[in-house]
Write a protein that holds these residues in place. Structure first.
Motif, PDB file in Angstrom:
ATOM      1  N   MET A  19     -47.457 -30.383   3.540  1.00  0.00           N
ATOM      2  CA  MET A  19     -47.652 -30.868   2.177  1.00  0.00           C
ATOM      3  C   MET A  19     -48.460 -29.843   1.386  1.00  0.00           C
ATOM      4  N   THR A  20     -47.969 -29.498   0.201  1.00  0.00           N
ATOM      5  CA  THR A  20     -48.657 -28.537  -0.657  1.00  0.00           C
ATOM      6  C   THR A  20     -49.719 -29.238  -1.487  1.00  0.00           C
ATOM      7  N   MET A  21     -50.915 -28.707  -1.453  1.00  0.00           N
ATOM      8  CA  MET A  21     -52.011 -29.225  -2.264  1.00  0.00           C
ATOM      9  C   MET A  21     -52.388 -28.165  -3.297  1.00  0.00           C
ATOM     10  N   ILE A  22     -52.581 -28.597  -4.541  1.00  0.00           N
ATOM     11  CA  ILE A  22     -52.974 -27.700  -5.624  1.00  0.00           C
ATOM     12  C   ILE A  22     -54.180 -28.323  -6.316  1.00  0.00           C
ATOM     13  N   ILE A  23     -55.324 -27.676  -6.197  1.00  0.00           N
ATOM     14  CA  ILE A  23     -56.562 -28.183  -6.777  1.00  0.00           C
ATOM     15  C   ILE A  23     -56.961 -27.288  -7.943  1.00  0.00           C
ATOM     16  N   GLN A  24     -57.168 -27.888  -9.093  1.00  0.00           N
ATOM     17  CA  GLN A  24     -57.547 -27.179 -10.309  1.00  0.00           C
ATOM     18  C   GLN A  24     -59.072 -27.165 -10.431  1.00  0.00           C
ATOM     19  N   ILE A  25     -59.633 -25.948 -10.607  1.00  0.00           N
ATOM     20  CA  ILE A  25     -61.084 -25.798 -10.689  1.00  0.00           C
ATOM     21  C   ILE A  25     -61.402 -24.900 -11.881  1.00  0.00           C
ATOM     22  N   PRO A  26     -61.780 -25.457 -13.039  1.00  0.00           N
ATOM     23  CA  PRO A  26     -62.134 -24.611 -14.186  1.00  0.00           C
ATOM     24  C   PRO A  26     -63.383 -23.785 -13.874  1.00  0.00           C
ATOM     25  N   LEU A  27     -63.313 -22.478 -14.181  1.00  0.00           N
ATOM     26  CA  LEU A  27     -64.420 -21.571 -13.890  1.00  0.00           C
ATOM     27  C   LEU A  27     -64.701 -20.692 -15.107  1.00  0.00           C
ATOM     28  N   GLY A  28     -65.957 -20.250 -15.225  1.00  0.00           N
ATOM     29  CA  GLY A  28     -66.315 -19.253 -16.225  1.00  0.00           C
ATOM     30  C   GLY A  28     -66.589 -19.841 -17.588  1.00  0.00           C
ATOM     31  N   MET A  29     -67.037 -18.965 -18.500  1.00  0.00           N
ATOM     32  CA  MET A  29     -67.442 -19.404 -19.830  1.00  0.00           C
ATOM     33  C   MET A  29     -66.275 -19.960 -20.643  1.00  0.00           C
ATOM     34  N   LEU A  30     -65.058 -19.532 -20.342  1.00  0.00           N
ATOM     35  CA  LEU A  30     -63.882 -20.042 -21.049  1.00  0.00           C
ATOM     36  C   LEU A  30     -63.176 -21.148 -20.270  1.00  0.00           C
ATOM     37  N   GLU A  31     -63.764 -21.541 -19.149  1.00  0.00           N
ATOM     38  CA  GLU A  31     -63.210 -22.611 -18.308  1.00  0.00           C
ATOM     39  C   GLU A  31     -61.734 -22.390 -18.002  1.00  0.00           C
ATOM     40  N   ALA A  32     -61.408 -21.160 -17.635  1.00  0.00           N
ATOM     41  CA  ALA A  32     -60.044 -20.875 -17.194  1.00  0.00           C
ATOM     42  C   ALA A  32     -59.792 -21.589 -15.874  1.00  0.00           C
ATOM     43  N   ASN A  33     -58.592 -22.084 -15.718  1.00  0.00           N
ATOM     44  CA  ASN A  33     -58.255 -22.824 -14.502  1.00  0.00           C
ATOM     45  C   ASN A  33     -58.038 -21.878 -13.328  1.00  0.00           C
ATOM     46  N   CYS A  34     -58.863 -22.044 -12.320  1.00  0.00           N
ATOM     47  CA  CYS A  34     -58.626 -21.428 -11.018  1.00  0.00           C
ATOM     48  C   CYS A  34     -57.918 -22.468 -10.162  1.00  0.00           C
ATOM     49  N   TYR A  35     -57.036 -22.016  -9.296  1.00  0.00           N
ATOM     50  CA  TYR A  35     -56.313 -22.949  -8.434  1.00  0.00           C
ATOM     51  C   TYR A  35     -56.504 -22.576  -6.973  1.00  0.00           C
ATOM     52  N   LEU A  36     -56.809 -23.595  -6.193  1.00  0.00           N
ATOM     53  CA  LEU A  36     -56.798 -23.481  -4.742  1.00  0.00           C
ATOM     54  C   LEU A  36     -55.509 -24.141  -4.272  1.00  0.00           C
ATOM     55  N   VAL A  37     -54.614 -23.331  -3.725  1.00  0.00           N
ATOM     56  CA  VAL A  37     -53.287 -23.798  -3.310  1.00  0.00           C
ATOM     57  C   VAL A  37     -53.201 -23.644  -1.798  1.00  0.00           C
ATOM     58  N   TYR A  38     -52.931 -24.751  -1.099  1.00  0.00           N
ATOM     59  CA  TYR A  38     -52.943 -24.657   0.359  1.00  0.00           C
ATOM     60  C   TYR A  38     -51.998 -25.660   1.006  1.00  0.00           C
ATOM     61  N   ASP A  39     -51.677 -25.349   2.244  1.00  0.00           N
ATOM     62  CA  ASP A  39     -50.843 -26.210   3.083  1.00  0.00           C
ATOM     63  C   ASP A  39     -51.765 -27.209   3.773  1.00  0.00           C
ATOM     64  N   ALA A  40     -51.658 -28.468   3.393  1.00  0.00           N
ATOM     65  CA  ALA A  40     -52.557 -29.485   3.924  1.00  0.00           C
ATOM     66  C   ALA A  40     -52.400 -29.673   5.421  1.00  0.00           C
ATOM     67  N   ASN A  41     -51.252 -29.319   5.962  1.00  0.00           N
ATOM     68  CA  ASN A  41     -51.031 -29.494   7.400  1.00  0.00           C
ATOM     69  C   ASN A  41     -51.667 -28.364   8.211  1.00  0.00           C
ATOM     70  N   GLY A  42     -51.455 -27.118   7.766  1.00  0.00           N
ATOM     71  CA  GLY A  42     -51.986 -25.998   8.535  1.00  0.00           C
ATOM     72  C   GLY A  42     -53.306 -25.458   8.046  1.00  0.00           C
ATOM     73  N   GLY A  43     -53.612 -25.697   6.765  1.00  0.00           N
ATOM     74  CA  GLY A  43     -54.885 -25.257   6.219  1.00  0.00           C
ATOM     75  C   GLY A  43     -54.880 -23.875   5.587  1.00  0.00           C
ATOM     76  N   ASP A  44     -53.782 -23.123   5.704  1.00  0.00           N
ATOM     77  CA  ASP A  44     -53.723 -21.806   5.089  1.00  0.00           C
ATOM     78  C   ASP A  44     -53.502 -21.935   3.584  1.00  0.00           C
ATOM     79  N   GLY A  45     -54.128 -21.033   2.813  1.00  0.00           N
ATOM     80  CA  GLY A  45     -53.976 -21.150   1.376  1.00  0.00           C
ATOM     81  C   GLY A  45     -54.313 -19.879   0.636  1.00  0.00           C
ATOM     82  N   VAL A  46     -54.182 -19.947  -0.692  1.00  0.00           N
ATOM     83  CA  VAL A  46     -54.478 -18.825  -1.576  1.00  0.00           C
ATOM     84  C   VAL A  46     -55.323 -19.338  -2.735  1.00  0.00           C
ATOM     85  N   VAL A  47     -56.016 -18.404  -3.376  1.00  0.00           N
ATOM     86  CA  VAL A  47     -56.721 -18.677  -4.620  1.00  0.00           C
ATOM     87  C   VAL A  47     -55.989 -17.950  -5.730  1.00  0.00           C
TER      88      VAL A  47
END
Length: 211
Positions: A1-29
């Motif tokens: 299952m793909t998980m996509i978590i939105q995390i606003p960061l920085g002074m302009l609150e740009a969206n950072c995303y943590l995207v990962y495989d909920a089953n295996g735990g591997d992911g990207v930022v």
């Protein structure tokens, strides 16, 4: 299952995303644009094994946290056309702001490139216009599209900064409209939407679709 978590960061609150495989735990930022403390907490909370840091484009509000993630010793990726922008502060100087720390990319995000992480498959779509090297990241199995600053809910990326090109952006938006309408968009700023919703309510996409 793909998980996509939105995390606003920085002074302009740009969206950072943590995207990962909920089953295996591997992911990207994707697009760490400021103080990465909230992102690091989420990586730890979700027990994600980070495999890469991806930048949809080189502006400072999407790359400022890159250097703080070097501790993970994973590839940094961006389109070659935005490499100079990335390594020269991300354009922060245009606004009188401190330049983002430089991190040399080690992976090119070019058209058709697919990054496989666990059971995730992220396909690069070249979508110039906001910057020459802007890309979107398409996850076909998850029906998800990370659009960076190419497409927002109710808007599109600006083209008045150095390297912007309104004609190129129009062609890129036309391309996105060819994807399945149920595709969920995860933009670089603001809330999520779907391509179907944007086709109905986004004035730029309505104009393009009517051509």
């Amino acid at each position: 299952m793909t998980m996509i978590i939105q995390i606003p960061l920085g002074m302009l609150e740009a969206n950072c995303y943590l995207v990962y495989d909920a089953n295996g735990g591997d992911g990207v930022v994707v697009d760490p644009g400021g103080d990465v403390a909230p992102l690091l907490r989420e990586i730890e909370r979700q027990k994600v094994t980070l495999k890469a840091i991806l930048n949809t484009h080189g502006h400072f509000d999407h790359i400022a946290g890159n250097a703080d993630l070097a501790r993970f010793n994973v590839p940094f990726a961006i389109h070659p056309a935005d490499r100079d922008l990335l390594t020269n502060g991300g354009g922060a100087a245009w606004f009188g702001l401190p330049e983002a720390p430089a991190v040399n990319p080690t992976l090119n995000l070019t058209e058709g490139f697919e990054l496989t992480v666990g059971k995730l498959r992220l396909r690069v779509l070249e979508t110039p216009g906001h910057t020459p090297g802007s890309v979107c990241l398409y996850l076909p199995e998850a029906q998800a599209l990370l659009t960076g600053d190419t497409l927002f809910t109710g808007g599109v990326g600006r083209t008045d900064l150095p390297g912007g090109n309104p004609r190129a952006l129009t062609e890129s938006l036309k391309r996105l409209l060819s994807l399945p309408p149920e595709t969920v968009i995860y933009p670089g700023h603001g809330p999520t939407s779907t391509l179907a919703q944007e086709r109905r309510s986004n004035p730029w996409l309505r104009w393009i679709a009517a051509q």
